[in-house]
Scaffold this motif. Structure first.
Motif, mmCIF file in Angstrom:
data_model
loop_
_atom_site.group_PDB
_atom_site.id
_atom_site.type_symbol
_atom_site.label_atom_id
_atom_site.label_comp_id
_atom_site.label_asym_id
_atom_site.label_seq_id
_atom_site.Cartn_x
_atom_site.Cartn_y
_atom_site.Cartn_z
ATOM 1 N N ASP A 55 26.551 -51.207 12.850
ATOM 2 C CA ASP A 55 25.662 -50.147 13.336
ATOM 3 C C ASP A 55 24.218 -50.443 12.928
ATOM 4 O OD1 ASP A 55 27.704 -48.737 14.525
ATOM 5 O OD2 ASP A 55 27.921 -47.279 12.904
ATOM 6 N N ARG A 56 24.051 -50.781 11.647
ATOM 7 C CA ARG A 56 22.705 -51.086 11.154
ATOM 8 C C ARG A 56 22.139 -52.317 11.849
ATOM 9 N NH1 ARG A 56 20.540 -54.598 8.190
ATOM 10 N NH2 ARG A 56 22.550 -55.539 7.670
ATOM 11 N N GLY A 57 22.952 -53.371 11.955
ATOM 12 C CA GLY A 57 22.489 -54.596 12.612
ATOM 13 C C GLY A 57 22.201 -54.394 14.086
ATOM 14 N N GLY A 58 23.046 -53.606 14.759
ATOM 15 C CA GLY A 58 22.815 -53.332 16.172
ATOM 16 C C GLY A 58 21.538 -52.551 16.398
ATOM 17 N N ALA A 59 21.246 -51.601 15.490
ATOM 18 C CA ALA A 59 19.996 -50.839 15.595
ATOM 19 C C ALA A 59 18.793 -51.761 15.454
ATOM 20 C CB ALA A 59 19.962 -49.754 14.521
ATOM 21 N N GLU A 60 18.890 -52.754 14.577
ATOM 22 C CA GLU A 60 17.795 -53.705 14.402
ATOM 23 C C GLU A 60 17.628 -54.591 15.638
ATOM 24 O OE1 GLU A 60 18.581 -55.877 10.854
ATOM 25 O OE2 GLU A 60 18.104 -54.190 9.510
ATOM 26 N N ILE A 61 18.747 -55.033 16.213
ATOM 27 C CA ILE A 61 18.681 -55.909 17.386
ATOM 28 C C ILE A 61 18.079 -55.171 18.579
ATOM 29 C CG2 ILE A 61 20.061 -57.150 19.100
ATOM 30 C CD1 ILE A 61 22.033 -57.807 16.808
ATOM 31 N N SER A 62 18.549 -53.955 18.821
ATOM 32 C CA SER A 62 18.062 -53.212 19.987
ATOM 33 C C SER A 62 16.703 -52.574 19.738
ATOM 34 C CB SER A 62 19.065 -52.120 20.368
ATOM 35 O OG SER A 62 19.111 -51.108 19.371
ATOM 36 N N GLY A 63 16.394 -52.307 18.455
ATOM 37 C CA GLY A 63 15.163 -51.598 18.130
ATOM 38 C C GLY A 63 15.215 -50.129 18.474
ATOM 39 N N ASP A 64 16.435 -49.594 18.685
ATOM 40 C CA ASP A 64 16.578 -48.216 19.144
ATOM 41 C C ASP A 64 17.832 -47.596 18.520
ATOM 42 O OD1 ASP A 64 16.527 -45.819 20.479
ATOM 43 O OD2 ASP A 64 16.618 -46.670 22.505
ATOM 44 N N PRO A 65 17.798 -47.190 17.241
ATOM 45 C CA PRO A 65 18.984 -46.607 16.604
ATOM 46 C C PRO A 65 19.512 -45.370 17.324
ATOM 47 C CG PRO A 65 17.291 -47.114 14.970
ATOM 48 C CD PRO A 65 16.650 -47.285 16.316
ATOM 49 N N ASP A 66 18.608 -44.575 17.902
ATOM 50 C CA ASP A 66 19.040 -43.353 18.578
ATOM 51 C C ASP A 66 19.914 -43.651 19.793
ATOM 52 O OD1 ASP A 66 18.030 -41.253 17.012
ATOM 53 O OD2 ASP A 66 16.012 -41.536 17.825
ATOM 54 N N ALA A 67 19.694 -44.801 20.445
ATOM 55 C CA ALA A 67 20.500 -45.142 21.617
ATOM 56 C C ALA A 67 21.964 -45.316 21.234
ATOM 57 C CB ALA A 67 19.966 -46.423 22.262
ATOM 58 N N LEU A 68 22.213 -46.019 20.138
ATOM 59 C CA LEU A 68 23.592 -46.203 19.684
ATOM 60 C C LEU A 68 24.172 -44.885 19.194
ATOM 61 C CD1 LEU A 68 26.047 -47.899 19.049
ATOM 62 C CD2 LEU A 68 24.936 -48.644 16.931
ATOM 63 N N ALA A 69 23.371 -44.078 18.523
ATOM 64 C CA ALA A 69 23.849 -42.773 18.066
ATOM 65 C C ALA A 69 24.258 -41.904 19.253
ATOM 66 C CB ALA A 69 22.762 -42.081 17.247
ATOM 67 N N ASP A 70 23.436 -41.877 20.297
ATOM 68 C CA ASP A 70 23.763 -41.098 21.490
ATOM 69 C C ASP A 70 25.048 -41.626 22.145
ATOM 70 O OD1 ASP A 70 21.462 -39.628 21.067
ATOM 71 O OD2 ASP A 70 20.269 -40.709 22.553
ATOM 72 N N ALA A 71 25.185 -42.955 22.185
ATOM 73 C CA ALA A 71 26.364 -43.558 22.797
ATOM 74 C C ALA A 71 27.626 -43.193 22.026
ATOM 75 C CB ALA A 71 26.198 -45.077 22.851
ATOM 76 N N LEU A 72 27.569 -43.254 20.703
ATOM 77 C CA LEU A 72 28.735 -42.911 19.889
ATOM 78 C C LEU A 72 29.153 -41.456 20.116
ATOM 79 C CD1 LEU A 72 27.875 -44.675 16.503
ATOM 80 C CD2 LEU A 72 29.643 -45.340 18.146
#
Length: 281
Positions: free
Chosen positions: A206-223
């Protein structure tokens, strides 16, 4: 860093448990046999696990011609993560989910279900695929494969000890009560360790994906969206048939996914979302 240290300690624990069960099965010779058996299983898993799991899910490989938007999204994220371009697959399943597989970044593959492609916005899907590429970058696929193989091998050895008895270090038959206790408890302990490893790696991805995309909220919304549909509300046949693959998914796909705490392969979704929101802030 904490999750990496925790993973290393858990991997050491499952290997130690493997040796203990081998020792109960046949003393020093049993321990050596267990280590050889475990090593052979790990080698097989290292080379062939990706092909096996993709076949289990009847995953179909796509390219920039057959799925241009999805493929180009993965390519852009792989470039941001400084990773080789993985093979890209789509699985014809209604349940929204995704996973990564492959023995190393040079031989990796990412897969997404048709359900997740339809459910999520492009921004949310980008967050999910960044999470999967973080697994590739961290070599989590290899770690999870080894832990799953070790847990399965421990269960097999414990069953063998249950039916044929164990041997002490002097070669004499072991205490039957001790053998039964090991045969019953060792597989449970191995499963708990495997699940703990899986939960630690999900937080890191999760942390690494947020860094790669530059958008932690996008992954949070998806989850948040995936949580509404996964865990049995829309069943996934291949996952139910092969529950050992559940730990690979971004969210637990099994109908028994409501089990919490120690018996879950994934951290609580609410906690994952909270951590991602904190990263965004």
């Amino acid at each position: 860093m904490f999750n990496w240290v925790k993973t290393a300690m858990l991997m050491a624990a499952i290997m130690a448990l493997f040796g203990i069960v081998g020792g109960m099965l046949g003393g020093q010779q049993g321990m050596l046999m267990a280590l050889v058996f475990g090593g052979a299983m790990n080698v097989f898993s290292y080379w062939f696990s990706d092909k096996m799991v993709l076949k289990m899910y009847n995953a179909q490989e796509v390219d920039e011609t057959s799925a241009p938007q999805f493929y180009n999204m993965v390519r852009e994220l792989a470039q941001r993560a400084n990773l080789p371009m993985p093979r890209v697959y789509i699985i014809d399943e209604h349940q929204p989910n995704a996973f990564a597989t492959g023995r190393n970044p040079e031989h990796a593959a990412v897969a997404a279900t048709t359900g997740i492609l339809q459910l999520l916005s492009a921004r949310e899907l980008r967050g999910v695929m960044a999470h999967e590429l973080a697994h590739v970058a961290h070599r989590d696929i290899l770690i999870s494969t080894i832990s799953a193989t070790m847990a399965g091998a421990i269960s097999a050895l414990a069953n063998f000890a249950m039916f044929f008895g164990g041997r002490g270090s002097d070669g004499r038959p072991a205490n039957p009560l001790a053998t039964i206790a090991v045969a019953l408890l060792a597989p449970l302990a191995a499963s708990l360790i495997q699940m703990a490893i899986s939960r630690a790696r999900e937080y890191e991805a999760d942390r690494g994906g947020a860094e790669i995309s530059g958008d932690p909220d996008a992954l949070a919304d998806a989850l948040g969206k995936i949580q509404m549909y996964a865990e049995g509300r829309i069943p996934m046949g291949p996952a139910e048939a092969h529950p050992e693959t559940a730990q690979m998914m971004i969210l637990n796909p099994l109908s028994a996914g409501g089990i919490k705490g120690l018996f879950s392969t994934h951290p609580p979704t609410e906690e994952r979302i909270a951590r991602l929101r904190a990263l965004a802030r």
